[in-house]
Motif scaffolding. Structure first.
Motif, PDB file in Angstrom:
ATOM      1  N   ASP A 386       0.870  -1.175   0.000  1.00  0.00           N
ATOM      2  CA  ASP A 386       0.000   0.000   0.000  1.00  0.00           C
ATOM      3  C   ASP A 386       0.912   1.232   0.000  1.00  0.00           C
ATOM      4  O   ASP A 386       1.902   1.267   0.726  1.00  0.00           O
ATOM      5  CB  ASP A 386      -0.843  -0.049   1.287  1.00  0.00           C
ATOM      6  CG  ASP A 386      -1.726   1.166   1.468  1.00  0.00           C
ATOM      7  OD1 ASP A 386      -1.955   1.901   0.493  1.00  0.00           O
ATOM      8  OD2 ASP A 386      -2.186   1.382   2.616  1.00  0.00           O
ATOM      9  N   HIS A 387       0.641   2.205  -0.837  1.00  0.00           N
ATOM     10  CA  HIS A 387       1.426   3.449  -0.761  1.00  0.00           C
ATOM     11  C   HIS A 387       0.537   4.651  -0.978  1.00  0.00           C
ATOM     12  O   HIS A 387      -0.518   4.568  -1.594  1.00  0.00           O
ATOM     13  CB  HIS A 387       2.664   3.424  -1.639  1.00  0.00           C
ATOM     14  CG  HIS A 387       2.439   3.297  -3.126  1.00  0.00           C
ATOM     15  ND1 HIS A 387       1.364   2.649  -3.683  1.00  0.00           N
ATOM     16  CD2 HIS A 387       3.199   3.737  -4.160  1.00  0.00           C
ATOM     17  CE1 HIS A 387       1.464   2.689  -4.998  1.00  0.00           C
ATOM     18  NE2 HIS A 387       2.560   3.349  -5.315  1.00  0.00           N
ATOM     19  N   TRP A 388       0.975   5.767  -0.431  1.00  0.00           N
ATOM     20  CA  TRP A 388       0.125   6.951  -0.367  1.00  0.00           C
ATOM     21  C   TRP A 388       0.723   8.112  -1.141  1.00  0.00           C
ATOM     22  O   TRP A 388       1.901   8.424  -0.972  1.00  0.00           O
ATOM     23  CB  TRP A 388      -0.045   7.373   1.107  1.00  0.00           C
ATOM     24  CG  TRP A 388      -0.834   8.639   1.304  1.00  0.00           C
ATOM     25  CD1 TRP A 388      -2.181   8.728   1.522  1.00  0.00           C
ATOM     26  CD2 TRP A 388      -0.339   9.973   1.302  1.00  0.00           C
ATOM     27  NE1 TRP A 388      -2.543  10.041   1.649  1.00  0.00           N
ATOM     28  CE2 TRP A 388      -1.435  10.826   1.512  1.00  0.00           C
ATOM     29  CE3 TRP A 388       0.926  10.543   1.119  1.00  0.00           C
ATOM     30  CZ2 TRP A 388      -1.322  12.215   1.567  1.00  0.00           C
ATOM     31  CZ3 TRP A 388       1.049  11.921   1.168  1.00  0.00           C
ATOM     32  CH2 TRP A 388      -0.067  12.740   1.395  1.00  0.00           C
ATOM     33  N   PRO A 396       4.864   8.727  -5.211  1.00  0.00           N
ATOM     34  CA  PRO A 396       4.653   8.337  -3.816  1.00  0.00           C
ATOM     35  C   PRO A 396       5.422   9.166  -2.787  1.00  0.00           C
ATOM     36  O   PRO A 396       6.583   9.532  -3.005  1.00  0.00           O
ATOM     37  CB  PRO A 396       5.128   6.884  -3.788  1.00  0.00           C
ATOM     38  CG  PRO A 396       4.953   6.418  -5.181  1.00  0.00           C
ATOM     39  CD  PRO A 396       5.236   7.585  -6.055  1.00  0.00           C
ATOM     40  N   ALA A 397       4.752   9.443  -1.697  1.00  0.00           N
ATOM     41  CA  ALA A 397       5.365  10.198  -0.603  1.00  0.00           C
ATOM     42  C   ALA A 397       5.552   9.303   0.618  1.00  0.00           C
ATOM     43  O   ALA A 397       6.472   9.497   1.403  1.00  0.00           O
ATOM     44  CB  ALA A 397       4.473  11.381  -0.240  1.00  0.00           C
ATOM     45  N   VAL A 398       4.640   8.351   0.762  1.00  0.00           N
ATOM     46  CA  VAL A 398       4.711   7.434   1.901  1.00  0.00           C
ATOM     47  C   VAL A 398       4.579   6.025   1.336  1.00  0.00           C
ATOM     48  O   VAL A 398       3.619   5.730   0.623  1.00  0.00           O
ATOM     49  CB  VAL A 398       3.573   7.722   2.910  1.00  0.00           C
ATOM     50  CG1 VAL A 398       3.580   6.705   4.033  1.00  0.00           C
ATOM     51  CG2 VAL A 398       3.709   9.136   3.447  1.00  0.00           C
ATOM     52  N   CYS A 399       5.562   5.192   1.628  1.00  0.00           N
ATOM     53  CA  CYS A 399       5.604   3.895   0.951  1.00  0.00           C
ATOM     54  C   CYS A 399       6.572   2.957   1.648  1.00  0.00           C
ATOM     55  O   CYS A 399       7.477   3.396   2.354  1.00  0.00           O
ATOM     56  CB  CYS A 399       6.071   4.129  -0.488  1.00  0.00           C
ATOM     57  SG  CYS A 399       6.122   2.652  -1.493  1.00  0.00           S
ATOM     58  N   ASN A 400       6.390   1.691   1.403  1.00  0.00           N
ATOM     59  CA  ASN A 400       7.366   0.694   1.788  1.00  0.00           C
ATOM     60  C   ASN A 400       8.317   0.599   0.585  1.00  0.00           C
ATOM     61  O   ASN A 400       7.934   0.073  -0.460  1.00  0.00           O
ATOM     62  CB  ASN A 400       6.645  -0.638   2.007  1.00  0.00           C
ATOM     63  CG  ASN A 400       7.490  -1.621   2.762  1.00  0.00           C
ATOM     64  OD1 ASN A 400       8.706  -1.633   2.613  1.00  0.00           O
ATOM     65  ND2 ASN A 400       6.843  -2.450   3.565  1.00  0.00           N
ATOM     66  N   PRO A 401       9.545   1.124   0.712  1.00  0.00           N
ATOM     67  CA  PRO A 401      10.375   1.288  -0.495  1.00  0.00           C
ATOM     68  C   PRO A 401      11.056  -0.002  -0.929  1.00  0.00           C
ATOM     69  O   PRO A 401      12.255  -0.197  -0.721  1.00  0.00           O
ATOM     70  CB  PRO A 401      11.394   2.334  -0.044  1.00  0.00           C
ATOM     71  CG  PRO A 401      11.528   2.110   1.426  1.00  0.00           C
ATOM     72  CD  PRO A 401      10.232   1.560   1.931  1.00  0.00           C
ATOM     73  N   PRO A 414       0.266   2.744   4.865  1.00  0.00           N
ATOM     74  CA  PRO A 414       1.107   2.772   3.658  1.00  0.00           C
ATOM     75  C   PRO A 414       2.598   2.856   3.992  1.00  0.00           C
ATOM     76  O   PRO A 414       3.420   3.058   3.090  1.00  0.00           O
ATOM     77  CB  PRO A 414       0.608   4.006   2.910  1.00  0.00           C
ATOM     78  CG  PRO A 414      -0.018   4.876   3.942  1.00  0.00           C
ATOM     79  CD  PRO A 414      -0.523   3.974   5.037  1.00  0.00           C
ATOM     80  N   SER A 415       2.955   2.713   5.244  1.00  0.00           N
ATOM     81  CA  SER A 415       4.353   2.668   5.734  1.00  0.00           C
ATOM     82  C   SER A 415       4.945   4.051   5.981  1.00  0.00           C
ATOM     83  O   SER A 415       4.257   4.887   6.541  1.00  0.00           O
ATOM     84  CB  SER A 415       5.258   1.819   4.838  1.00  0.00           C
ATOM     85  OG  SER A 415       4.767   0.517   4.735  1.00  0.00           O
ATOM     86  N   VAL A 416       6.157   4.282   5.512  1.00  0.00           N
ATOM     87  CA  VAL A 416       6.963   5.389   6.052  1.00  0.00           C
ATOM     88  C   VAL A 416       7.217   6.498   5.030  1.00  0.00           C
ATOM     89  O   VAL A 416       7.073   6.291   3.826  1.00  0.00           O
ATOM     90  CB  VAL A 416       8.322   4.835   6.541  1.00  0.00           C
ATOM     91  CG1 VAL A 416       8.128   3.891   7.720  1.00  0.00           C
ATOM     92  CG2 VAL A 416       9.054   4.125   5.407  1.00  0.00           C
TER      93      VAL A 416
END
Ligand code: COA
Ligand code: AMP
Length: 630
Positions: A386-388, A396-401, A414-416
């Protein structure tokens, strides 16, 4: 290097970080520095560079030996068509189209509206504009003529490039009459329109104004790439705000190139040559960034998919495309997975296909509910991320990279924060809140390259909507919280924007349409929870005294009006007539309370309510259309 190192690297030296990322771009004149802050709090990036987006997305790959590689795969289960376009072909097609546009007077800085469905020609039109330095504005096909007219008047295009039709399952979308209607409604008139005739519906051209896509390219001199300044607008993309007047998000050329290219490896984990598929539409930001620009800038193969997750022909279509075209990273909206899950809960279709080449799946555009993520993880046995992000931000600004490091997945988050962002939660007074507390989601200015530097023709609105409530920060318009590990949780919007099937819509805009009905005295539109689409709009109508009308008729009329004025994409199908709307003593409509009643979630009687009895009537009205059951 893991996520922490990369993030700290950015935090310690943001400008150095982006200058490093800029090395992957082919500049006509490299930037001397990254950030231009002379006009703070309005910021720009790489302003003194000279560069061309189309060169970076197309020509350089041909020059560097990728000419034979497939750039675009067109896969249309709706028309039963598949086609591949190599980078070499793409260059030739785009150069000729750009040459034809130039021959008709389109130059750097001119605006061009693109109104096209999911066909490769839509990407070619975008790239042809980029080649000339013309500023495109793509309008989604699910909008009605009136919405197109609003955009024509706001960005005053020299030309409009449209297709004769779009194709929805079981229905032809008549683009040409919508286009003609929009030009009739708008005050500004384009010099000319280019019409791409599809075989499913050939449109009548207006002599003197319309030219045929193929015909007008005959015998023209192909155009070379025109270098533009780093801060030259590459496009305007309209998105919903609080009112019916959409916001024209601007993207600058150099920042977009640098940032999008960076995301392809670091977030989406693909290398040049890999196949990347974002199942969205060119009319949305996902389509701009991840169907057209980012994959091409990075030398990937992108897929233009004209179909739906279900019904074209079945719930296995996503898996068929992934197997057939060897997709490595797939991006879609949670709604699409919910639609597939509903038809194929046990994943019978998944089992029919070889998905061994797929490495990860990304979801964005709306809240990804944990059930859907778990279902997808179980069926696919791949990370489902999930990413935001938002139209305003462009990527993406907030994501699990994943491309840097797959961090532990926390369902519902959506993670970090990614490099460029440092999400914080503020209370109404602008104080930072501790972990676990709910507030406005903000990130410090300046926003990173590739985000929006401003709104088209609306700097005051930019300042007011995004940077004035919390000085020094960008206000996202979302509310949520951050946990002890820095994971963000998105809970709601703080404005009147709702999210229907991953499409961003303005309830304020719908209210403006309802209020235009002669029998409607007052109205409200709220977004209620929907199992498939995430949210659905519901309208409440108070009729004028003496309007002795059948309620069902008025409801049918307003539903038709919203479809005609905003478009089918608004999915406005539910409205009820009530005597009064619940309000505070100062007259503010209690929309939040109405949403809670509809969804059957806990709610408290607002202390400021004028007359609590009205809520009983609202509850009954909602029950009559299947809501407020809890
Ligand atoms: N052109 C014209 N009309 C369009 C359109 C387009 N490009 N896209 C959607 N519409 C129409 C639909 O035909 C539908 O019309 P209808 O009222 O006559 O049925 C209406 O707009 C609402 O569309 P939508 O909300 O998308 O619902 P749907 O019933 O057509 O499909 C899903 C349901 C779940 C399959 C679909 O919403 C979906 O695939 N969503 C994915 C969302 C997505 O990718 N979003 C992009 C954000 S990243
Ligand atoms: P858009 O500009 O259409 O991309 O819509 C952006 C809005 O969609 C955000 O402000 C959020 O409200 C919502 N959104 C996007 N991605 C997510 C996500 N991963 N989780 C929750 N909400 C999201």
């Amino acid at each position: 290097m893991g996520y922490k190192d990369v993030y700290e690297g950015w935090k310690n030296d943001p400008e150095g970080f982006w200058m490093d990322a800029a090395q992957a771009i082919s500049w006509d004149q490299p930037p001397t520095k990254a950030l231009f802050d002379d006009n703070a709090p309005l910021y720009e990036w790489f302003s003194d560079a000279k560069v061309n987006t189309c060169y970076n997305a197309v020509d350089r790959h041909v020059e560097q030996g990728r000419g034979e590689q497939t750039a675009i795969i067109y896969d249309s289960p709706i028309t039963h068509t598949k086609r591949e376009i190599s980078y070499m072909e793409l260059r030739n097609r785009v150069a000729t189209l750009a040459g034809a546009l130039r021959a008709k007077g389109v130059e750097k800085g001119d605006r061009v509206i693109i109104y096209m469905p999911m066909i490769p020609e839509a990407l070619e039109a975008m790239l042809a504009c980029a080649r000339l330095g013309a500023v495109h504005s793509v309008v989604f096909g699910g909008f009605a003529a009136n919405e197109l007219a609003v955009r024509i008047d706001d960005c005053t295009p020299k030309a409009i490039i449209a297709a004769s039709c779009g194709l929805e399952p079981g229905r032809v979308v008549h683009y040409k009459p919508l286009l003609d209607g929009a030009i009739e409604l708008s005050s500004h008139k384009p010099d000319f329109c280019v019409i791409f005739q599809r075989e499913q519906e050939v449109a009548e051209l207006i002599p003197g104004r319309d030219v045929n896509w193929h015909g007008f390219q005959y015998g023209v001199e192909p155009a070379e790439c025109v270098p533009v300044e780093g801060n030259h607008p590459s496009y305007i993309l309209y998105t919903s705000g609080t009112t019916g007047q959409p916001k024209g998000v601007i993207r600058h050329t150099a920042g977009q190139l640098v940032a999008l290219n960076w995301t392809m490896k670091n977030i989406y984990n693909v290398d040049p040559g890999d196949v990347f598929w974002a199942a969205s539409d060119v009319g949305w930001v996902v389509g701009h960034s991840y169907i057209c620009y980012a994959p091409l800038i990075h030398g990937n193969t992108t897929i233009v998919f004209e179909g739906k997750p279900v019904g074209t022909p079945d719930a296995g279509t996503f898996w068929r495309v992934i197997e057939e075209h060897k997709v490595k990273t797939f991006f879609t909206a949670p709604t699409a997975f919910r639609a597939v899950k509903r038809e194929d809960p046990k994943g019978e279709f998944v089992k029919k296909y070889d998905l061994s080449g797929l490495n990860q799946v990304f979801l964005a555009g709306e809240r990804a509910d944990p059930d859907t993520i778990v279902w997808a993880q179980e069926q696919l046995q791949k990370p489902v991320i999930d990413h935001w992000w938002q139209t305003e931000l462009g990527y993406p600004a907030v994501c699990n990279p994943v491309g840097v490091e797959l961090l532990p997945v926390k369902l519902g988050s959506p993670s970090v924060s990614l490099p460029g962002y440092e999400m914080k939660i503020l209370d109404d007074e602008g104080n930072e809140l501790p972990p676990g507390e709910l507030g406005a989601i903000v990130t410090p200015l300046p926003l990173p390259p590739g985000t929006f530097p401003n709104l088209w023709n609306a700097e005051d609105r930019f300042v007011k909507s995004y940077i004035s409530n919390f000085p020094g920060y960008y206000e996202t318009g979302d509310a949520g919280m951050i946990d002890e590990d820095g994971y963000l949780y998105i809970m709601a919007r703080t404005d009147d924007v709702i999210n229907v099937a991953g499409h961003r819509l303005s309830t304020g805009g719908m209210e403006e349409v309802l209020a235009g009905h002669p029998d409607v005295a007052e109205c409200a539109v709220i977004g209620v929870s929907d199992q498939l689409k995430g949210q659905m709009p519901v309208g409440f109508l108070c009729l004028n005294a003496g309007a002795d009308r059948d309620h069902g008729e008025v409801v049918a009329e307003v539903i038709k009006m919203v479809r005609e004025k905003i478009g089918p994409v608004a999915a406005f199908k539910l409205a009820v007539v009530v005597d009064r709307l619940p309000k505070t003593r100062s007259g503010k409509i209690l929309r939040g309370t109405m949403v809670s009643i509809a969804d059957g979630t806990d709610w408290k009687m607002p202390a400021t309510i004028d007359d609590p009895v009205i809520l009983d009537e609202i509850t009954e009205a909602l029950q009559s259309i299947g809501y407020a059951k809890g």
